[in-house]
Design an enzyme around this catalytic site. Structure first.
Site, PDB file in Angstrom:
ATOM      1  N   ALA A  37      50.899 -21.696  -2.081  1.00  0.00           N
ATOM      2  CA  ALA A  37      51.787 -20.589  -2.294  1.00  0.00           C
ATOM      3  C   ALA A  37      51.585 -19.559  -1.263  1.00  0.00           C
ATOM      4  O   ALA A  37      50.601 -19.521  -0.475  1.00  0.00           O
ATOM      5  CB  ALA A  37      51.659 -20.103  -3.590  1.00  0.00           C
ATOM      6  N   PHE A  54      52.386 -15.476   0.110  1.00  0.00           N
ATOM      7  CA  PHE A  54      51.927 -14.138  -0.324  1.00  0.00           C
ATOM      8  C   PHE A  54      53.269 -13.251  -0.989  1.00  0.00           C
ATOM      9  O   PHE A  54      52.992 -12.307  -1.877  1.00  0.00           O
ATOM     10  CB  PHE A  54      51.292 -13.405   0.711  1.00  0.00           C
ATOM     11  CG  PHE A  54      52.390 -12.689   1.439  1.00  0.00           C
ATOM     12  CD1 PHE A  54      52.815 -11.306   1.219  1.00  0.00           C
ATOM     13  CD2 PHE A  54      52.929 -13.174   2.720  1.00  0.00           C
ATOM     14  CE1 PHE A  54      54.228 -10.907   2.237  1.00  0.00           C
ATOM     15  CE2 PHE A  54      53.824 -12.674   3.677  1.00  0.00           C
ATOM     16  CZ  PHE A  54      54.600 -11.555   3.280  1.00  0.00           C
ATOM     17  N   LYS A 107      46.487 -23.568  -5.262  1.00  0.00           N
ATOM     18  CA  LYS A 107      45.988 -22.792  -4.425  1.00  0.00           C
ATOM     19  C   LYS A 107      46.868 -21.538  -4.083  1.00  0.00           C
ATOM     20  O   LYS A 107      48.021 -21.638  -3.287  1.00  0.00           O
ATOM     21  CB  LYS A 107      45.550 -23.121  -2.809  1.00  0.00           C
ATOM     22  CG  LYS A 107      44.712 -22.227  -2.005  1.00  0.00           C
ATOM     23  CD  LYS A 107      44.776 -22.435  -0.472  1.00  0.00           C
ATOM     24  CE  LYS A 107      45.802 -21.949   0.148  1.00  0.00           C
ATOM     25  NZ  LYS A 107      45.705 -20.406   0.247  1.00  0.00           N
ATOM     26  N   GLU A 115      46.031 -16.218  -0.243  1.00  0.00           N
ATOM     27  CA  GLU A 115      44.692 -15.450  -0.125  1.00  0.00           C
ATOM     28  C   GLU A 115      44.767 -14.022  -0.134  1.00  0.00           C
ATOM     29  O   GLU A 115      44.122 -13.153  -0.228  1.00  0.00           O
ATOM     30  CB  GLU A 115      43.598 -15.996   0.840  1.00  0.00           C
ATOM     31  CG  GLU A 115      44.317 -15.985   2.208  1.00  0.00           C
ATOM     32  CD  GLU A 115      45.136 -16.818   2.654  1.00  0.00           C
ATOM     33  OE1 GLU A 115      45.788 -17.535   1.912  1.00  0.00           O
ATOM     34  OE2 GLU A 115      45.167 -17.318   3.963  1.00  0.00           O
ATOM     35  N   SER A 173      55.350 -20.466   5.649  1.00  0.00           N
ATOM     36  CA  SER A 173      55.830 -20.293   7.079  1.00  0.00           C
ATOM     37  C   SER A 173      55.999 -21.872   7.553  1.00  0.00           C
ATOM     38  O   SER A 173      55.616 -22.551   7.107  1.00  0.00           O
ATOM     39  CB  SER A 173      54.874 -19.547   7.929  1.00  0.00           C
ATOM     40  OG  SER A 173      53.911 -20.277   7.877  1.00  0.00           O
ATOM     41  N   CYS A 225      62.322 -14.799   1.435  1.00  0.00           N
ATOM     42  CA  CYS A 225      62.956 -16.016   2.178  1.00  0.00           C
ATOM     43  C   CYS A 225      64.154 -15.954   2.230  1.00  0.00           C
ATOM     44  O   CYS A 225      65.098 -16.636   2.821  1.00  0.00           O
ATOM     45  CB  CYS A 225      62.346 -17.336   1.765  1.00  0.00           C
ATOM     46  SG  CYS A 225      62.813 -17.552   0.164  1.00  0.00           S
ATOM     47  N   GLU A 250      61.885 -15.334  13.009  1.00  0.00           N
ATOM     48  CA  GLU A 250      61.779 -14.789  11.796  1.00  0.00           C
ATOM     49  C   GLU A 250      61.020 -13.458  11.331  1.00  0.00           C
ATOM     50  O   GLU A 250      59.728 -13.631  11.631  1.00  0.00           O
ATOM     51  CB  GLU A 250      61.226 -15.953  10.701  1.00  0.00           C
ATOM     52  CG  GLU A 250      61.406 -15.370   9.118  1.00  0.00           C
ATOM     53  CD  GLU A 250      60.623 -16.118   8.018  1.00  0.00           C
ATOM     54  OE1 GLU A 250      59.759 -16.896   8.440  1.00  0.00           O
ATOM     55  OE2 GLU A 250      61.179 -16.287   6.829  1.00  0.00           O
TER      56      GLU A 250
HETATM   57  P1  NAD Z   1      51.897 -18.862   5.387  1.00  0.00           P
HETATM   58  O1  NAD Z   1      52.599 -20.152   5.755  1.00  0.00           O
HETATM   59  O2  NAD Z   1      51.067 -17.749   6.371  1.00  0.00           O
HETATM   60  O3  NAD Z   1      50.856 -18.897   4.158  1.00  0.00           O
HETATM   61  C1  NAD Z   1      51.370 -19.751   3.068  1.00  0.00           C
HETATM   62  C2  NAD Z   1      50.267 -20.478   2.571  1.00  0.00           C
HETATM   63  O4  NAD Z   1      49.827 -21.599   3.565  1.00  0.00           O
HETATM   64  C3  NAD Z   1      48.993 -19.961   2.105  1.00  0.00           C
HETATM   65  O5  NAD Z   1      48.339 -20.367   0.829  1.00  0.00           O
HETATM   66  C4  NAD Z   1      48.002 -19.793   3.410  1.00  0.00           C
HETATM   67  O6  NAD Z   1      46.808 -19.897   3.001  1.00  0.00           O
HETATM   68  C5  NAD Z   1      48.147 -21.473   3.993  1.00  0.00           C
HETATM   69  N1  NAD Z   1      48.309 -21.325   5.445  1.00  0.00           N
HETATM   70  C6  NAD Z   1      48.506 -20.338   6.322  1.00  0.00           C
HETATM   71  N2  NAD Z   1      48.650 -20.596   7.529  1.00  0.00           N
HETATM   72  C7  NAD Z   1      48.129 -21.733   7.645  1.00  0.00           C
HETATM   73  C8  NAD Z   1      47.530 -22.746   8.578  1.00  0.00           C
HETATM   74  N3  NAD Z   1      47.734 -22.644   9.903  1.00  0.00           N
HETATM   75  N4  NAD Z   1      47.290 -24.109   8.069  1.00  0.00           N
HETATM   76  C9  NAD Z   1      47.111 -24.464   6.787  1.00  0.00           C
HETATM   77  N5  NAD Z   1      47.419 -23.664   5.991  1.00  0.00           N
HETATM   78  C10 NAD Z   1      47.815 -22.205   6.260  1.00  0.00           C
HETATM   79  O7  NAD Z   1      53.225 -18.008   4.609  1.00  0.00           O
HETATM   80  P2  NAD Z   1      53.075 -16.556   4.149  1.00  0.00           P
HETATM   81  O8  NAD Z   1      53.244 -15.589   5.524  1.00  0.00           O
HETATM   82  O9  NAD Z   1      52.160 -16.351   3.116  1.00  0.00           O
HETATM   83  O10 NAD Z   1      54.606 -16.337   3.567  1.00  0.00           O
HETATM   84  C11 NAD Z   1      55.863 -16.076   4.168  1.00  0.00           C
HETATM   85  C12 NAD Z   1      56.501 -17.249   4.636  1.00  0.00           C
HETATM   86  O11 NAD Z   1      56.918 -18.105   3.613  1.00  0.00           O
HETATM   87  C13 NAD Z   1      57.858 -16.900   5.351  1.00  0.00           C
HETATM   88  O12 NAD Z   1      58.244 -17.663   6.567  1.00  0.00           O
HETATM   89  C14 NAD Z   1      58.877 -17.272   4.281  1.00  0.00           C
HETATM   90  O13 NAD Z   1      60.299 -17.444   4.878  1.00  0.00           O
HETATM   91  C15 NAD Z   1      58.337 -18.380   3.678  1.00  0.00           C
HETATM   92  N6  NAD Z   1      58.901 -18.519   2.314  1.00  0.00           N
HETATM   93  C16 NAD Z   1      59.894 -19.562   2.196  1.00  0.00           C
HETATM   94  C17 NAD Z   1      60.415 -19.584   0.933  1.00  0.00           C
HETATM   95  C18 NAD Z   1      61.399 -20.704   0.658  1.00  0.00           C
HETATM   96  O14 NAD Z   1      61.765 -20.993  -0.295  1.00  0.00           O
HETATM   97  N7  NAD Z   1      62.034 -21.366   1.839  1.00  0.00           N
HETATM   98  C19 NAD Z   1      60.008 -18.936  -0.061  1.00  0.00           C
HETATM   99  C20 NAD Z   1      59.013 -17.878   0.065  1.00  0.00           C
HETATM  100  C21 NAD Z   1      58.692 -17.612   1.370  1.00  0.00           C
END
Ligand code: NAD
Length: 530
Positions: A197, A199, A223, A226, A276, A330, A430
Site C-alpha cells: 500500500a 502512504f 505490507k 512505512e 507510484s 491519486c 505527477e
Molecule cells: P510509493 O510507490 O512510493 O510507495 C508505495 C509502496 O511501494 C510502499 O509500500 C513502499 O514501501 C513501496 N515502494 C516504494 N518505493 C519502492 C521501490 N523503489 N521498490 C519497491 N517498493 C517500493 O507510493 P507513495 O508515495 O506511497 O504513494 C503515492 C503514489 O501512489 C502516487 O503516485 C499516487 O498517484 C499513487 N496512488 C495511486 C492510486 C490509484 O488508484 N491509481 C491510489 C493512491 C495512490
C-alpha cells in the site's frame, strides 16, 4: 490496546509543538480519542527508548520484530518522531507467509456464509472505531480529520460489499454437453495473496485489498506504507476482534526489502499494489516474472476539461478536487484545460483557492494539511520554481506559507500556474501536492487529444451543460474514471476502480473485478451414465 495506543499519542503530544499538543488534547477532550478497549492492551506497538516500534502480525500474534533496521514515522505537521517501523527480517517474512499458507488449508473450507458474517462484524467494528483510526491517520499522514474519516469510509464500503460476496463466487453450469454429460465450473480461492500500500490512503487501500481476498477464501500478507502504518494495524486488530482466524491476515513491515520478498516468495500467488509508477512497474515486472498475478494501480495526472458553458459551481468543485487533501490524492484534478472562452474562469478558481486554510489536520477550519515529508515539500517547491523558469505564470504561490505554531511542518498552500505547455515540468511530472496547472485548447477535440496524449489515464472530468459535448468526451476519452460535472468520479466498490495507460499495470481492476483475480476456475465434466 488502550494503554499502548495512548502512550503513542502521549509521546506524540510530548514531542510535538505546544499548539499541536493542544489540538490533540482537544480531540481527546472532545472524545475523539476514546481509545479502543477491545483488547486489554495494544499489542502492535512495542516500547523502545526512542519511540514505540510497530510489531508485525504473524499467525494471529502481534510479534515485536528483532530487526535493528528501523524506519522513522514522523508527524508531517511538526516533523516530530511518532513511532518507528521495522524492516522485517527474512525469518519474520517467511513466518508470515508460512502462517498464511497453513491458515489457507482450513480457511478455504469455511463456508462462504461464515466468511461473510466475519465481514458483517468487521464493518460494524470499523464504524465504531472510525474516530480512533481517523486520529491516527491525521497524526501520521497529516490530512484533516474530515478527510481521514472519508479515507476510512471509502474502505468501509468495500468491506460492506464483501458482506455479500457469495454471488461473485458462483461458477457456471451447462447441462447435456452430450448425452449424460454435464459441465460445471467452480470458482476457488487461490491461496496466499499479498498487498502493498501507499502512504496517502492508509485505511482505504488496505481495505481495497484484504477484505475481498479473505472473504473469497484466500489468506493474506499485507505490507502497509512505512510512512503511515498505524491505520492498517488498527484495522488488522479489528479484523481479529471480528473473529478472523489466526494466520488469515498477516501484516509485515518494511520498505523495498519486504517488497522484494513478496515479489519472490514462491507461496504468494497474487500481488495487489497501489502506489507510484517507479515502484509499481518494478513490482509488476518482478512479480509477473515470478509467475504471480499482479494488479497495480499507479500514478496520475488528472485533467479537468472546462467548456465555456460550465455550470455554476464548477470553479469551487475544481478547487476542492485540486487542493483538497493537499493534492495527495491519486484522483486529484491537477491539470485544467480551458477550452476557448472558459479561460475567463481562472480568476474565480484563484479566488476559491485563496479561501483554503492551510494548517494542522487536527485544527478546526483547516482545509489543506501538510505534505507527507520534508523531501516531498522540497520536491513540490522545486517543481514550481522550475516550471516558472520554463515559462509558467505564477498566478497563486503557496510556497513559504506560514502556519503559526507549526513552523517545522511540510506545508505548501494552493498554487496555480498558467501558461503551461505540454513540456513544462509541472505538467510532465505527477506533482502530488496542491498545485493546479492551467492549459488551453481551442476546441473540445484538441482538449481530448491532449488528455489522451498524457502518459497517465487515471481520472478526468468535463464541466459543461452540453449533453452532446459530454457524450463526445465520455466516448472518446481514454481514462479509467470519467466524471461529467463530477470532479472526483470515484466508483463504488461493486463497480471497479480502473485506470488506463500509465496509471495501471496488469489487467484486473480493484474492488469488484478483483474477485476474479483472486480465484482459480476449476472445470469439471460429469458423466451421469454411459
Ligand atoms: P510509493 O510507490 O512510493 O510507495 C508505495 C509502496 O511501494 C510502499 O509500500 C513502499 O514501501 C513501496 N515502494 C516504494 N518505493 C519502492 C521501490 N523503489 N521498490 C519497491 N517498493 C517500493 O507510493 P507513495 O508515495 O506511497 O504513494 C503515492 C503514489 O501512489 C502516487 O503516485 C499516487 O498517484 C499513487 N496512488 C495511486 C492510486 C490509484 O488508484 N491509481 C491510489 C493512491 C495512490
Amino acid at each position: 490496546m488502550t494503554q499502548i495506543l495512548s502512550s503513542t499519542f502521549r509521546r506524540a503530544v510530548s514531542s510535538s509543538s505546544r499548539r499541536h499538543a493542544t489540538a490533540i488534547q482537544r480531540n481527546i477532550k472532545h472524545g475523539n480519542l476514546r481509545f479502543i478497549t477491545i483488547l486489554p492492551e495494544s499489542p502492535w506497538l512495542t516500547s523502545s527508548s526512542d519511540a514505540p516500534v510497530y510489531s508485525n502480525l504473524i499467525g494471529g500474534q502481534f510479534v515485536a520484530s528483532t530487526s535493528s533496521k528501523l524506519i522513522d514515522v514522523t508527524d508531517p505537521a511538526t516533523n516530530n518522531l511518532i513511532a518507528q517501523v521495522p524492516q522485517a527480517t527474512l525469518s519474520e517474512l517467511e513466518s508470515a507467509v508460512s502462517s498464511a499458507q497453513t491458515a489457507f488449508e482450513s480457511w478455504r473450507n469455511v463456508p462462504i456464509q461464515q466468511r461473510q458474517r466475519f465481514m458483517l462484524r468487521y464493518q460494524d467494528l470499523i464504524r465504531k472505531y472510525t474516530d480512533d483510526i481517523a486520529n491516527l491517520i491525521t497524526l501520521e499522514q497529516g490530512k484533516t480529520l474530515t478527510d481521514a474519516k472519508g479515507d476510512i469510509f471509502r474502505g468501509l464500503e468495500v468491506v460492506e460489499s464483501a458482506c455479500f460476496l457469495g454471488p461473485s463466487l458462483m461458477g457456471e453450469t451447462l447441462g447435456n454437453l452430450s448425452d449424460g454429460l454435464d459441465c460445471v465450473s467452480y470458482r476457488q480461492p487461490l491461496g496466499v495473496c499479498a498487498g502493498i500500500a501507499p502512504f496517502n490512503f492508509p485505511a482505504m487501500i488496505p481495505l481495497w485489498m484484504f477484505p475481498v481476498a479473505c472473504t473469497a477464501g484466500n489468506t493474506f500478507v499485507m505490507k502497509p506504507s512505512e510512512k503511515t502504518p498505524g491505520a492498517c494495524m488498527m484495522l488488522a486488530q479489528l479484523a481479529h476482534e471480528a473473529g478472523l482466524p489466526d494466520g488469515v491476515l498477516n501484516v509485515v513491515h518494511g520498505g523495498k526489502e519486504t517488497v522484494d520478498f513478496i515479489c519472490d516468495a514462491p507461496d504468494i500467488r497474487t500481488i495487489s499494489f497501489v502506489g507510484s509508477n517507479v515502484a509499481g512497474e518494478y513490482i509488476h515486472a518482478r512479480g509477473t516474472g515470478n509467475d504471480k498475478r499482479v494488479q497495480a494501480n499507479l500514478g496520475a495526472k488528472n485533467h479537468a476539461v472546462i467548456l465555456a458553458d460550465a455550470p455554476e459551481g464548477a470553479a469551487k468543485a475544481l478547487a476542492g478536487a485540486a487542493f483538497g487533501a493537499a493534492g495527495q490524492r491519486c484522483m486529484a484534478l491537477s491539470a485544467v484545460v480551458f477550452v476557448g472562452e472558459a479561460r475567463n474562469m481562472l480568476p474565480e478558481i484563484i479566488a476559491e483557492a485563496q479561501k483554503y486554510k492551510v494548517g494542522c489536520g487536527f485544527d478546526e477550519g483547516v482545509d489543506v494539511g501538510p505534505l507527507i515529508s520534508k523531501e516531498s515539500q522540497e520536491r513540490v517547491e522545486s517543481i514550481i520554481a522550475q516550471s516558472i523558469d520554463q515559462g509558467a505564470v505564477l498566478e497563486l504561490d503557496g510556497r513559504g506559507v506560514a502556519v503559526s505554531g507549526y513552523e517545522s511542518g511540510n506545508f505548501v498552500g494552493p498554487t496555480v500556474l498558467s501558461n503551461i505547455d505540454r513540456k513544462n515540468i509541472a505538467y510532465t511530472e505527477e506533482i502530488f501536492g496542491p498545485v493546479l496547472v492551467c492549459l488551453e485548447a481551442d476546441t473540445l477535440d484538441e482538449a481530448i487529444e491532449l488528455v489522451n496524449a498524457n502518459p497517465y489515464g487515471n481520472g478526468t472530468g468535463i464541466f459543461t451543460q452540453s449533453g452532446a459535448c459530454a457524450r463526445k468526451f465520455v466516448h472518446e476519452i481514454d481514462v479509467g474514471q470519467v466524471g461529467v460535472n463530477v470532479p472526483i468520479p470515484v466508483p463504488l466498490p461493486f463497480f471497479s476502480f480502473t485506470g488506463s495507460r500509465g496509471s495501471i499495470r496488469g489487467d484486473v481492476h480493484f474492488c469488484e473485478s478483483a474477485v476474479l483475480f483472486l480465484l482459480v476456475h476449476l472445470f469439471l465434466i460429469f458423466r451421469c451414465h454411459f
